[in-house]
Design a protein around this motif. Sequence first.
Motif, mmCIF file in Angstrom:
data_model
loop_
_atom_site.group_PDB
_atom_site.id
_atom_site.type_symbol
_atom_site.label_atom_id
_atom_site.label_comp_id
_atom_site.label_asym_id
_atom_site.label_seq_id
_atom_site.Cartn_x
_atom_site.Cartn_y
_atom_site.Cartn_z
ATOM 1 N N LEU B 92 -1.003 -6.877 2.145
ATOM 2 C CA LEU B 92 -1.276 -5.478 1.674
ATOM 3 C C LEU B 92 -2.508 -5.457 0.526
ATOM 4 O O LEU B 92 -2.023 -6.183 -0.437
ATOM 5 C CB LEU B 92 -0.070 -4.666 1.273
ATOM 6 N N VAL B 93 -3.421 -4.806 0.719
ATOM 7 C CA VAL B 93 -4.578 -4.961 -0.422
ATOM 8 C C VAL B 93 -4.491 -3.460 -1.063
ATOM 9 O O VAL B 93 -4.547 -2.378 -0.609
ATOM 10 C CB VAL B 93 -5.751 -5.154 0.067
ATOM 11 N N SER B 117 2.791 0.950 2.304
ATOM 12 C CA SER B 117 2.396 1.333 0.913
ATOM 13 C C SER B 117 3.759 2.336 0.461
ATOM 14 O O SER B 117 4.252 3.084 1.337
ATOM 15 C CB SER B 117 1.062 2.346 0.994
ATOM 16 N N LEU B 118 3.732 2.498 -0.822
ATOM 17 C CA LEU B 118 4.764 3.309 -1.296
ATOM 18 C C LEU B 118 4.576 4.736 -1.235
ATOM 19 O O LEU B 118 5.551 5.613 -0.842
ATOM 20 C CB LEU B 118 4.825 3.188 -2.880
ATOM 21 N N ALA B 119 2.937 5.071 -1.222
ATOM 22 C CA ALA B 119 2.850 6.411 -0.928
ATOM 23 C C ALA B 119 3.173 6.863 0.492
ATOM 24 O O ALA B 119 3.825 8.167 0.613
ATOM 25 C CB ALA B 119 1.292 6.377 -1.103
ATOM 26 N N ASP B 154 0.935 4.656 -5.899
ATOM 27 C CA ASP B 154 1.018 3.858 -4.966
ATOM 28 C C ASP B 154 1.412 2.578 -5.233
ATOM 29 O O ASP B 154 1.644 2.151 -6.358
ATOM 30 C CB ASP B 154 -0.429 3.902 -4.258
ATOM 31 N N GLY B 155 1.583 1.857 -4.242
ATOM 32 C CA GLY B 155 2.083 0.559 -4.458
ATOM 33 C C GLY B 155 2.651 -0.147 -3.146
ATOM 34 O O GLY B 155 2.024 0.399 -1.975
ATOM 35 N N THR B 156 3.643 -0.904 -3.351
ATOM 36 C CA THR B 156 4.178 -1.306 -1.904
ATOM 37 C C THR B 156 5.782 -1.130 -1.733
ATOM 38 O O THR B 156 6.493 -0.867 -2.699
ATOM 39 C CB THR B 156 4.215 -2.973 -2.057
ATOM 40 N N PRO B 187 0.068 0.514 -10.510
ATOM 41 C CA PRO B 187 0.852 -0.022 -9.173
ATOM 42 C C PRO B 187 2.340 0.058 -9.323
ATOM 43 O O PRO B 187 2.860 -0.298 -10.326
ATOM 44 C CB PRO B 187 0.289 -1.287 -8.951
ATOM 45 N N ARG B 188 2.972 0.356 -8.229
ATOM 46 C CA ARG B 188 4.379 0.616 -8.391
ATOM 47 C C ARG B 188 5.054 0.000 -7.175
ATOM 48 O O ARG B 188 4.420 0.442 -6.050
ATOM 49 C CB ARG B 188 4.920 1.978 -8.508
#
Lengths: 256, 465
Positions: B92-93, B117-119, B154-156, B187-188
């Motif tokens: 994941l980039v 993605s967290l989003a 966002d983040g993972t 990032p989270r």
Amino acid sequence: MLEIKNLHANVEDHEVLKGINLTVKAGEVHSIMGPNGSGKSTLAQVLAGRDTYEVTDGEAIYKGKNLLDTEPDERALEGIFMAFQYPVEIPGVSTSYFLKAALNAIRKHRGQDELDAMDFLNLVKEKVKLVDLDEKLLNRAINEGFSGGEKKRNEVFQMAVLEPSLCVMDETDSGLDIDALKIVSDGINKLRDPNRAFIVVTHYQRLLNYIVPDKVHVLIDGRIVRSGGKELALELEEKGYAWLEKAPPASQPVGV
Amino acid sequence: MLDVKESRDIYQSEFQQLKEAENTPSWLLPRRQAAIDRFLALGFPTTRDEEWKYTNVAPIAKTAFEQAGTVETRVTNEDIGDYLLDATFCRLVFVNGRYSAELSSAAALPDGVKVCSLADAMQTEQTLVETHLAKYADYENQAFTALNTAFMQDGTFVFVPRGVIVRTPIHLLFVSSANGRAIISHPRNLIVCEANSQVSVIESYAGLDSGKYFTNTVTEFVAGENAVIDHYKVEQESDDAYHVTTRQIYQERDSNVSSHTVTYSGGLIRNDVNTVLDGEGCNCMLNGLYVLRGSQHADHHLRVDHAKPHCNSWEYYKGILSDQSRGVFTGRIIVREDAQKTDAKQSNMNLLLSPDALVDTKPQLEILADDVKCTHGATIGQIDEDAIFYLRSRGIREEAARSLLTYAFAGESLGQVRIEPLRERLLDLLSTRLPHGQSLRFGRPFEYDDDFSKIVRSADKRRET
């Protein structure tokens, strides 16, 4: 091969070597004996280039050049090898990696091709037999977790791989049991060669039952006080060093 | 340069805009609001704060950063090529903190495993995310965590269900590309592993161009009963960049977590790792390596909280510092009253290659139980001259000998990296970061294997002697 003239050296302003004269020819084995604190190990370390000793006078001519002007690694490249009294433990670096790097540096210096991994492995397999060293130890960190005997055998093994012309053995026999002593001596004897000389520094006459020297020198208080053949060692065994401590230093450069 | 009030006003008004513009899920809004309130109350820490005594974040506090989302950028596969590890990994980039589907590459993962993605997860996995997000990392008392919690976009999200073993490593790559602009991103990540599951996660941060950008990241880990998490964080930010990370690890009974931090570049870096061992029989291993040069500053701050009996924790951090770089290590071990039979080990070893480099190292043990084994040790030193002489006496040049010993010092730490492509990459990078590293051309000075416990044992042995 080596001519030491009037060598003086200090440790922290204290004079330890007070005018050493010694001539060693190719093919010879010279033994340096002496009581504790006489300067035996200092002599070995000075020849290897340890910078904790300060050379204040004299020279050591090796292959036509004054050794004392060169760096320790240059000396090694020129064929000098010191077997350490206390081999250093180096975490994170395996013996085989380090020895391959050393061997290839020396081979390059001699104008030989560097060995690849396969050739090196074959060489190692052959040389470990000389000192009965477990090949697996070579993949471990240098001397880490090695027994006292394994450390000393590792020194002789390295010597066998690097094929030096002048070998300085600094109390290689100290702390060894009789079986290890035989293995180490046997390894050294197999490396005797008309083109190679040995300076064997030892505290104990016992070693000389296994490695028969051409010359024995007695070092007391930073000077060689007596030189002779192998029978001198036996005399020392019998009488100890006390009878020589009062003797005047040998005035002439000794050796053959 | 902002003063304290201006800085507060900016964050406050940006938060207001965020609230109005974003479709933050309703359950998240109160957490965000609480976090911004706490941030505004706490303000950025100063060196008067004991926990920040050796790290001055005034340059961060005084900069008017632009929120990363406002900066247009185009990053291609080629740009990130140097940071990719293995084509088979699940990748994941994120570019400036935002997920990039086109740069990412999915791998086949076992049924039930969720990696996204967290989003996206906030919409699609609401129950799970709502249960865990911002429940572990402390935004009440930690200003940077509060800031991240308020602004995270966002983040993972990784979820591994009960009993599932994920063999494919998950690689999270966060790149910054700001064209010299001072952007801030938050990032989270949330990694949730249920009972008896297993996963490996690599989190890497890289700067694609220079600039005083700021990455403020928080990652929360939940290791369920008997779960195994193997985590790596690799820091390759730009040399001017600011980077603050908080890793919050929550461990349930018999879980096993290892987290390795490798810090290679970045300007001002602060890495917090907080672990709570909240069940019997947990193992936690925190490894770290920082290789600093120039005027880099890296602060590694660990806090291991032994809340329950029969848990083991290990902390092995090593540093190599050249030039005027500065390192800080704080290792706090808390053993609660109930946490009998705790075995906690901590070691921080530093190699200073320059007279101008500086390290502050501070072990802190707070032991309230009476039947525990806790050891700690710190060393700050130069390369062993006896070892140098030994190598030279065999024909190895002095600079090569120094380089080899430095490499070996760090290599021992990297030897514990269990993902081979990552380990090889880190070892390669290490040699490029050391003086005369090019002389290390005979392969690896040591054969690394996956049995890292062996290395731990040998490190223990050395420390005891």
